[in-house]
Design a protein around this motif. Structure first.
Motif, mmCIF file in Angstrom:
data_model
loop_
_atom_site.group_PDB
_atom_site.id
_atom_site.type_symbol
_atom_site.label_atom_id
_atom_site.label_comp_id
_atom_site.label_asym_id
_atom_site.label_seq_id
_atom_site.Cartn_x
_atom_site.Cartn_y
_atom_site.Cartn_z
ATOM 1 N N GLY A 1 0.815 -1.215 0.000
ATOM 2 C CA GLY A 1 0.000 0.000 0.000
ATOM 3 C C GLY A 1 0.841 1.254 0.000
ATOM 4 N N THR A 2 1.984 1.222 -0.724
ATOM 5 C CA THR A 2 2.894 2.367 -0.704
ATOM 6 C C THR A 2 3.309 2.763 -2.114
ATOM 7 N N LEU A 3 3.714 4.017 -2.247
ATOM 8 C CA LEU A 3 4.357 4.541 -3.448
ATOM 9 C C LEU A 3 5.778 4.923 -3.054
ATOM 10 N N LYS A 4 6.756 4.445 -3.828
ATOM 11 C CA LYS A 4 8.151 4.732 -3.517
ATOM 12 C C LYS A 4 8.807 5.473 -4.668
ATOM 13 N N TYR A 5 9.747 6.333 -4.287
ATOM 14 C CA TYR A 5 10.613 6.969 -5.279
ATOM 15 C C TYR A 5 12.042 6.815 -4.794
ATOM 16 N N ILE B 1 15.482 6.147 -0.376
ATOM 17 C CA ILE B 1 14.180 5.592 -0.753
ATOM 18 C C ILE B 1 13.112 6.437 -0.077
ATOM 19 N N ILE B 2 12.259 7.080 -0.869
ATOM 20 C CA ILE B 2 11.208 7.962 -0.347
ATOM 21 C C ILE B 2 9.881 7.219 -0.428
ATOM 22 N N THR B 3 9.157 7.149 0.697
ATOM 23 C CA THR B 3 7.956 6.324 0.782
ATOM 24 C C THR B 3 6.761 7.162 1.224
ATOM 25 N N SER B 4 5.637 6.985 0.517
ATOM 26 C CA SER B 4 4.367 7.579 0.961
ATOM 27 C C SER B 4 3.294 6.500 0.920
ATOM 28 N N ASN B 5 2.389 6.540 1.867
ATOM 29 C CA ASN B 5 1.273 5.608 1.891
ATOM 30 C C ASN B 5 0.182 6.082 0.949
ATOM 31 N N ILE B 6 -0.445 5.149 0.248
ATOM 32 C CA ILE B 6 -1.509 5.496 -0.690
ATOM 33 C C ILE B 6 -2.644 6.177 0.073
ATOM 34 N N GLY B 7 -3.117 7.311 -0.469
ATOM 35 C CA GLY B 7 -4.229 8.033 0.148
ATOM 36 C C GLY B 7 -3.817 9.018 1.216
ATOM 37 N N GLU B 8 -2.506 9.231 1.408
ATOM 38 C CA GLU B 8 -2.038 10.165 2.428
ATOM 39 C C GLU B 8 -1.193 11.267 1.791
ATOM 40 N N GLU C 1 2.761 17.166 2.063
ATOM 41 C CA GLU C 1 2.344 17.982 0.936
ATOM 42 C C GLU C 1 0.959 18.570 1.227
ATOM 43 N N LYS C 2 0.565 19.574 0.471
ATOM 44 C CA LYS C 2 -0.751 20.200 0.649
ATOM 45 C C LYS C 2 -1.865 19.394 -0.001
ATOM 46 N N TYR C 3 -1.507 18.294 -0.592
ATOM 47 C CA TYR C 3 -2.459 17.466 -1.323
ATOM 48 C C TYR C 3 -2.162 16.002 -1.006
ATOM 49 N N VAL C 4 -3.120 15.153 -1.296
ATOM 50 C CA VAL C 4 -2.890 13.715 -1.180
ATOM 51 C C VAL C 4 -1.950 13.309 -2.309
ATOM 52 N N ILE C 5 -0.912 12.555 -1.993
ATOM 53 C CA ILE C 5 0.140 12.256 -2.975
ATOM 54 C C ILE C 5 -0.343 11.279 -4.043
ATOM 55 N N SER C 6 -1.063 10.249 -3.646
ATOM 56 C CA SER C 6 -1.550 9.269 -4.627
ATOM 57 C C SER C 6 -2.880 8.706 -4.161
ATOM 58 N N LYS C 7 -3.691 8.331 -5.144
ATOM 59 C CA LYS C 7 -5.012 7.762 -4.857
ATOM 60 C C LYS C 7 -5.296 6.625 -5.822
ATOM 61 N N GLU C 8 -6.111 5.692 -5.335
ATOM 62 C CA GLU C 8 -6.551 4.595 -6.188
ATOM 63 C C GLU C 8 -7.932 4.889 -6.737
ATOM 64 N N GLY C 9 -8.175 4.461 -7.954
ATOM 65 C CA GLY C 9 -9.479 4.596 -8.593
ATOM 66 C C GLY C 9 -9.528 3.759 -9.842
ATOM 67 N N ASP C 10 -10.645 3.080 -10.057
ATOM 68 C CA ASP C 10 -10.813 2.231 -11.251
ATOM 69 C C ASP C 10 -9.687 1.207 -11.361
ATOM 70 N N ASP C 11 -9.276 0.622 -10.208
ATOM 71 C CA ASP C 11 -8.195 -0.371 -10.183
ATOM 72 C C ASP C 11 -6.891 0.185 -10.747
ATOM 73 N N THR C 12 -6.718 1.480 -10.597
ATOM 74 C CA THR C 12 -5.527 2.161 -11.115
ATOM 75 C C THR C 12 -4.981 3.081 -10.039
ATOM 76 N N LEU C 13 -3.657 3.219 -9.983
ATOM 77 C CA LEU C 13 -3.074 4.189 -9.064
ATOM 78 C C LEU C 13 -2.813 5.476 -9.823
ATOM 79 N N TYR C 14 -3.304 6.584 -9.259
ATOM 80 C CA TYR C 14 -3.082 7.906 -9.828
ATOM 81 C C TYR C 14 -2.188 8.695 -8.883
ATOM 82 N N VAL C 15 -1.238 9.429 -9.453
ATOM 83 C CA VAL C 15 -0.275 10.190 -8.653
ATOM 84 C C VAL C 15 -0.416 11.667 -8.998
ATOM 85 N N ALA C 16 -0.386 12.511 -7.968
ATOM 86 C CA ALA C 16 -0.517 13.954 -8.175
ATOM 87 C C ALA C 16 0.638 14.472 -9.027
#
Length: 604
Positions: free
Chosen positions: A131-135, A141-148, A161-176
């Motif tokens: 449940g993480t996005l890494k860069y 290694i930079i880690t953020s939890n999905i939806g946070e 960040e002032k926004y949610v970094i990544s979100k799931e939708g339609d079985d796809t991960l979207y990143v800001a």
């Protein structure tokens, strides 16, 4: 009998009277009045007003004709962009509309991670299991939890960040996109009605032109096609594809359609100004100041370490030895070793560095890579234990030889593991090299990204034809040249090592089918002699070739790997100025091959 005309010529008076009567009759019939036709009046009025408009706007008569011979039907832009909801956003990537989507959530634009990885920055990794996005950068290694909206890094840093970094939708991960811009150089511009964004990731020269007079941008070429929007005089468009009378263009608001070529003026070439906000960190590497001559050492148990003394006694010029030592013990990622510190000392005394092989072939009935690599905690455990072994043995490098990366599913976890392993090797100051199948055989190992983070990429330039297939050479010259050229499209030649085989495959026919049998270079002459096979040079294969009949009467064929075929491969390697040569495997060769190899690596 003469027929007489009995009609009398009328007298003048009678003609007048007759004429008078005629006028009287006509006068008695009134002419019908022409009725007012409002349709004709409206058409005439439109023509007049159109003409006045043309004159006042400075357009020519052609525009007036355009009003009545060209379709004015407006295209449904939501259908054009396939907009499926209020949050749905279409993507124009460069000069192309793509099927992948973006989203507009809480005033922020989010893009499908696949679009980001394939077109903007490949280093983002989504672990659905964690449940993480890494860069990953060269050292962090930079880690953020999905939806946070918060993140942490492996060096103890954290932020929000002032926004949610990544979100799931339609079985796809979207990143800001704003988060992606923290680590990438690209541009994006958003448009509404309908929602679409322009993504620009390349800054190549473009052909542009100016709209000479107002015209319609159409969905397709042709006057009856629906209209996307009106282009005004003076607007600038990007020229895409030219046809006889029409040309495909992209407008300033990223609508891609067609206009007539005659409506353009002042064509020119322009180069967009690149975005350089993000400073890419340097991936430092260990680079030897000499050509690599690496010998793989196949070791099946600890007892195999004792073969080093015998194996190197008849060699020349080896400067790196790579023993098969590290493996997975279990499904928890425990790293086992059959390594020997004494072996390392002996290799060092002989002037060789030791790059320890870590492979995924031993105990592969006890673990599955997809039970290990997708999980950050297990990756960290594997890396820590593997490098602890390298340090304990006093070795100089790690050679990663994972040969089961045979699907897209394994590709992303594998390359993230490679990135994270490279950080640890860089911190420990050891060489990190990676073995790769021939590129056409395996497209999932992402050699391009490996070439960014690793010190050396080793191409296993053999197994062109293997058991179960048609008879053929193990490593023809064309096969080697093509493989090198494919790798060099993505990797700097100073990082590329080509591995050559110290073995051939003898092909024997049985029951109408051929099977292959490995023949080590040092034993191949015995095989030829035993089976009465004489060989001759095959220029196309770059090898000696022979065929005959075995003692049991089976037809046989063999393309021989020997010092002559290795010399041919070295010519291709020299021509491409790569980093060196590797050999599979020490102990299988004939002694004369070392003169050929050292003439390359040592310039003799």
């Amino acid at each position: 009998m003469t027929r007489r005309n009995t009609r009398r010529r009328p007298s003048p008076n009678s003609r007048r009277r007759s004429g008078s009567r005629s006028r009287s009759r006509r006068g008695s019939r009134r002419r019908p009045r022409r009725r007012f036709n409002p349709a004709v009046f409206i058409i005439a009025l439109i023509l007049i007003l159109g003409a006045v408009f043309v004159v006042q706007s400075g357009e020519d008569l052609d525009s007036l004709v355009h009003m009545f011979s060209y379709s004015n039907k407006k295209a449904d832009l939501k259908a054009y962009f396939d907009i499926k909801g209020k949050d749905d956003v279409a993507i124009v990537l460069g000069d192309e509309y793509i099927e992948k989507r973006a989203k507009l959530w809480d005033g922020e634009y989010y893009v499908d991670l696949e679009v980001i990885r394939n077109n903007i920055n490949p280093k983002f990794y989504y672990s659905k299991e964690d449940g993480t996005l890494k860069y990953t950068t060269p050292d962090t290694i930079i880690t953020s939890n999905i939806g946070e909206n918060s993140w942490t890094d492996s060096n103890g840093g954290a932020g929000e960040e002032k926004y949610v970094i990544s979100k799931e939708g339609d079985d796809t991960l979207y990143v800001a996109l704003e988060y992606v811009k923290k680590y990438s150089n690209f541009a994006y511009e958003a448009f509404t009605e309908p929602n679409h964004i322009q993504l620009t990731t390349k800054w190549d020269e473009q052909a542009v032109a100016t709209i000479a007079r107002r015209t319609d941008l159409r969905v397709k070429g042709g006057p009856k096609s629906d209209v996307l929007r009106r282009l005004n005089k003076g607007e600038e468009v990007v020229l895409l594809e030219e046809f006889e009378n029409w040309i495909q263009v992209k407008s300033a608001d990223s609508l891609i359609g067609y206009i007539e070529k005659k409506k353009l003026k002042d064509p020119k070439k322009v180069t967009p100004e690149p975005v350089t906000d993000y400073q890419e960190p340097e991936y430092t590497r260990i680079k030897k100041d000499h050509l690599i001559n690496l010998a793989f050492h196949s070791i099946g148990s600890e007892a195999g370490n004792a073969t080093l003394t015998d194996y190197i006694s008849n060699t020349k010029g080896i400067n790196v030895i790579a023993p098969q030592w590290l493996y997975f013990e279990d499904a928890e990622g425990t790293v086992g070793s059959i390594g020997s510190a004494d072996y390392v000392k002996e290799a060092h005394a002989a002037g060789m560095d030791v790059w320890v092989i870590f492979d995924d072939m031993k105990n592969n009935d006890k673990f599955k890579l997809m039970e290990l690599l997708p999980y950050a905690e297990k990756r960290a455990k594997i890396i820590k234990e593997a490098l602890a072994q390298v340090a304990l043995l006093g070795a100089d490098g790690l050679n990663l030889d994972f040969e089961s990366i045979l699907s897209e599913e394994k590709s992303q976890p594998f390359i993230e593991f490679v990135r994270e392993m490279s950080i640890a090797c860089r911190q420990q100051g050891i060489v990190f090299s990676i073995d790769n199948y021939y590129p056409i055989y395996n497209k999932f190992m992402n050699i391009k990204e490996q070439g960014v983070v690793a010190d050396y990429i080793i191409l296993m330039g053999y197994d062109e034809h293997t058991d179960g297939g048609e008879p053929g050479p193990n490593s023809s010259i064309g096969f080697v040249e093509q493989g090198l050229d494919l790798v060099l499209q993505d990797v700097d030649p100073s990082k590329v090592i080509n591995a050559v085989p110290f073995y051939s495959r003898a092909w024997q026919e049985k029951d109408g089918k051929y099977g292959s049998y490995v023949q080590h270079m040092k034993n191949v002459q015995e095989y030829l002699s035993t089976n009465g096979i004489s060989v001759s040079w095959d220029e196309e294969a770059g090898q000696n070739y022979g065929e005959g009949t075995t003692k049991d009467g089976s037809p046989c064929k063999i393309w021989v790997e020997d010092s002559q075929s290795i010399a041919k491969k070295i010519e291709a390697m020299k021509a491409r100025n790569i980093a060196g040569i590797a050999e599979w495997a020490i102990g299988q060769e004939s002694s004369d091959v070392w003169d050929v190899i050292t003439s390359y690596t040592e310039g003799q």
